[in-house]
Scaffold this motif. Structure first.
Motif, short mmCIF file in Angstrom:
data_model
loop_
_atom_site.label_atom_id
_atom_site.label_comp_id
_atom_site.label_asym_id
_atom_site.label_seq_id
_atom_site.Cartn_x
_atom_site.Cartn_y
_atom_site.Cartn_z
N LYS A 39 0.81 -1.21 0.00
CA LYS A 39 0.00 0.00 0.00
C LYS A 39 0.85 1.27 0.00
O LYS A 39 0.41 2.32 -0.46
N VAL A 40 2.04 1.17 0.55
CA VAL A 40 2.89 2.38 0.65
C VAL A 40 4.16 2.26 -0.21
O VAL A 40 5.11 3.01 -0.02
N TYR A 41 4.16 1.28 -1.11
CA TYR A 41 5.24 1.11 -2.08
C TYR A 41 6.61 0.88 -1.42
O TYR A 41 7.62 1.49 -1.77
N THR A 42 6.61 -0.02 -0.45
CA THR A 42 7.86 -0.46 0.16
C THR A 42 7.72 -1.94 0.45
O THR A 42 6.68 -2.55 0.19
N GLU A 60 8.23 11.11 5.13
CA GLU A 60 7.37 10.82 3.97
C GLU A 60 6.69 9.46 4.11
O GLU A 60 5.48 9.32 3.83
N LEU A 61 7.43 8.46 4.60
CA LEU A 61 6.83 7.14 4.78
C LEU A 61 5.82 7.17 5.92
O LEU A 61 4.77 6.53 5.84
N GLU A 63 3.91 9.61 6.77
CA GLU A 63 2.68 10.22 6.25
C GLU A 63 1.93 9.23 5.36
O GLU A 63 0.68 9.16 5.40
N ALA A 64 2.67 8.45 4.56
CA ALA A 64 2.02 7.45 3.71
C ALA A 64 1.38 6.36 4.56
O ALA A 64 0.28 5.88 4.25
N ALA A 67 -1.88 7.55 5.99
CA ALA A 67 -2.96 7.51 5.00
C ALA A 67 -3.45 6.08 4.78
O ALA A 67 -4.66 5.83 4.71
N ALA A 68 -2.53 5.13 4.70
CA ALA A 68 -2.92 3.74 4.44
C ALA A 68 -3.64 3.12 5.62
O ALA A 68 -4.53 2.28 5.44
#
Length: 469
Positions: A39-42, A60-61, A63-64, A67-68
């Motif tokens: 979901k957070v591209y990691t 940045e992660l 915050e992602a 959101a997720a």
């Protein structure tokens, strides 16, 4: 078969606490580490390392992830506390204050501990030592040191002539940290320190701030006042609790945040229930429900209010109405999504809902023993629903489980649970737990002729009493 999750130690430091928060919110949504990573591209491995404090998370992660996981911004605010070096404001907070500040106020900022001999080394370490005890403190020292830095900076903010978004972000971060400690270690761990931070934060309301900062500032201070009230209530300082609750309600109303108003009234009602003013508690909860709009985003809020109202109805003898209210709460809880829930529900789970079921059925069992087994079942389910970060809730409900076993006619099982509570109670500083243990007398009364029960009640009577009521 998957490996069991590694136990976390959120008290070990801010990075560990951040990881525990991440795992709490991930598990609440039923996501695997790999699923969240997608979901957070990691990678799932990265998520795992962050949870185990083996890797720091970027802003940045964070915050992602917020959101997720629909946390309401908890992780981004917590990220502030994980930054390796304190910012300039924290470093300057140990400097002498202007001479216009009293010596007593100055002592709040720059305490010197006998152990370190360093000015400003600990704003509240001695308070924590008294509250948590040596065993808990030894594990929590890194986190306590971080609290010292951030809390001292909040006290220093009281001298500012204007308030900006960064100041509000700091208030939110401090609130989240104190809330985490309150849930795990009890109100006594943070009450005095939080009281000082809250007083300082309240002065910011009268400082210059832009219109777009007004609502988040008032909300941040309202949340701090609410948490200060809750920790005071948890230590049975009911006057201070009500004072903060009233202030939090006024602030939330002033910015039209009716979800936060509902949370304030929920906590006011919990205090009234603890004091056995159940008619007053029911009235507060009904007002809270009336002020909420019938929209999907508040279904979780309505569920908790209805469930809490059910416990007051059961306590005043309205068993049928209480059961109907529980059914309504369950329907609402099933129909809402954590993604659209208000932030304060982030700490609530189905375990909290089951806890209200347990309270209702214990009251019903006091009039009709046939409800005793249902009280045991619901209270057991509540305990299973609390994670390691909810130690106080777990202990409160374990005390409820001992009562339920007495009411169900199983004194041996009750004593087994009660002995575990007596062993674990020093790990949490909560006056409410002391009250719940003392109240076991009420439900053990039919078994007082049993030698084992008599000896247990003697142990209960010998426990030290608290100072604040």
């Amino acid at each position: 078969m998957p490996f069991p999750a590694k136990p976390l130690k959120p008290e070990a430091g801010p990075v560990e606490w951040f990881g525990a928060e991440l795992r709490h919110h991930r598990i609440k949504l039923g996501l695997t580490q790999d699923g969240l990573g997608q979901k957070v591209y990691t990678s799932g491995a990265t998520i795992g390392k962050i949870e185990k404090a083996q890797r720091r998370c970027s802003l940045e992660l964070a915050e992602a992830l917020d959101a997720a996981l629909a946390t309401g911004g908890v992780l981004a605010r917590a990220w502030v506390l994980t930054v390796p070096q304190p910012d300039k404001r924290c470093a300057e907070a140990d400097k002498d204050l202007p001479s216009s500040r009293s010596s007593a106020d100055s002592d709040r900022i720059t305490l010197t501990t006998e152990a370190s001999g360093t000015p400003g080394a600990s704003m509240q370490r001695r308070t924590f030592a008294a509250a948590l005890g040596a065993t808990v403190l030894s594990a929590a020292v890194p986190l306590v040191q971080r609290i010292d830095d951030v809390s001292t900076a909040c006290l220093d903010m009281a001298r500012h002539q204007s308030v900006g978004a960064s100041d509000v972000a700091r208030l939110h971060a401090v609130h989240d940290l104190y809330q985490s400690l309150d849930h795990q270690f009890g109100g006594g761990a943070v009450k005095e320190s939080l009281e000082r931070v809250t007083q300082a934060a309240s002065t910011l309301l009268n400082r210059t701030h832009s219109e777009h900062v007004r609502r988040p500032l008032f909300t941040a201070v309202a949340k701090l006042r609410l948490l200060a009230g809750w920790t005071a209530f948890d230590m049975c300082d009911h006057y201070t609790g009500q004072r903060h609750f009233a202030a939090a309600e006024r602030l939330a109303l002033s910015v039209g945040d009716f979800n936060l108003v509902a949370f304030v009234r929920y906590r006011q009602a919990r205090q009234l229930q603890h004091l056995q003013h159940n008619l007053d508690a029911a009235e507060v909860l009904r007002h809270a429900l009336e002020d909420l709009q019938p929209e999907p985003a508040v279904r979780g809020t309505r569920a908790m209010l209805h469930a809490t109202l059910a416990t007051s109805l059961a306590a005043i003898g309205s068993g049928d109405a209480a059961c109907a209210m529980l059914d309504l709460a369950s329907d609402e809880f099933d129909g809402f999504s954590f993604e659209s829930a208000p932030e304060w529900l982030g700490w609530r789970s189905r375990g909290e809902l089951y806890a209200q079921y347990g309270r209702v059925y214990r009251d019903l069992a006091r009039s009709d023993s046939r409800f005793g087994q249902q009280a045991v079942e619901w209270t057991s389910r509540a305990i299973d629903g609390f994670d390691d970060g909810m130690q106080r809730s777990s202990l409160l409900n374990q005390t409820g489980l001992a009562s339920a076993y007495f009411l169900a006619g199983e004194p041996t099982m009750a004593l087994g649970v009660a002995e575990r509570i007596l062993t674990a109670r020093d790990s949490v500083t909560s006056g409410r737990i002391g009250d719940r243990i003392a109240n076991l007398h009420r439900d053990a009364v039919h078994w007082k002729g049993t030698p084992e029960v008599t000896e247990f009640l003697r142990q209960v009577d010998s426990l030290p009493t608290r100072a604040a009521r």
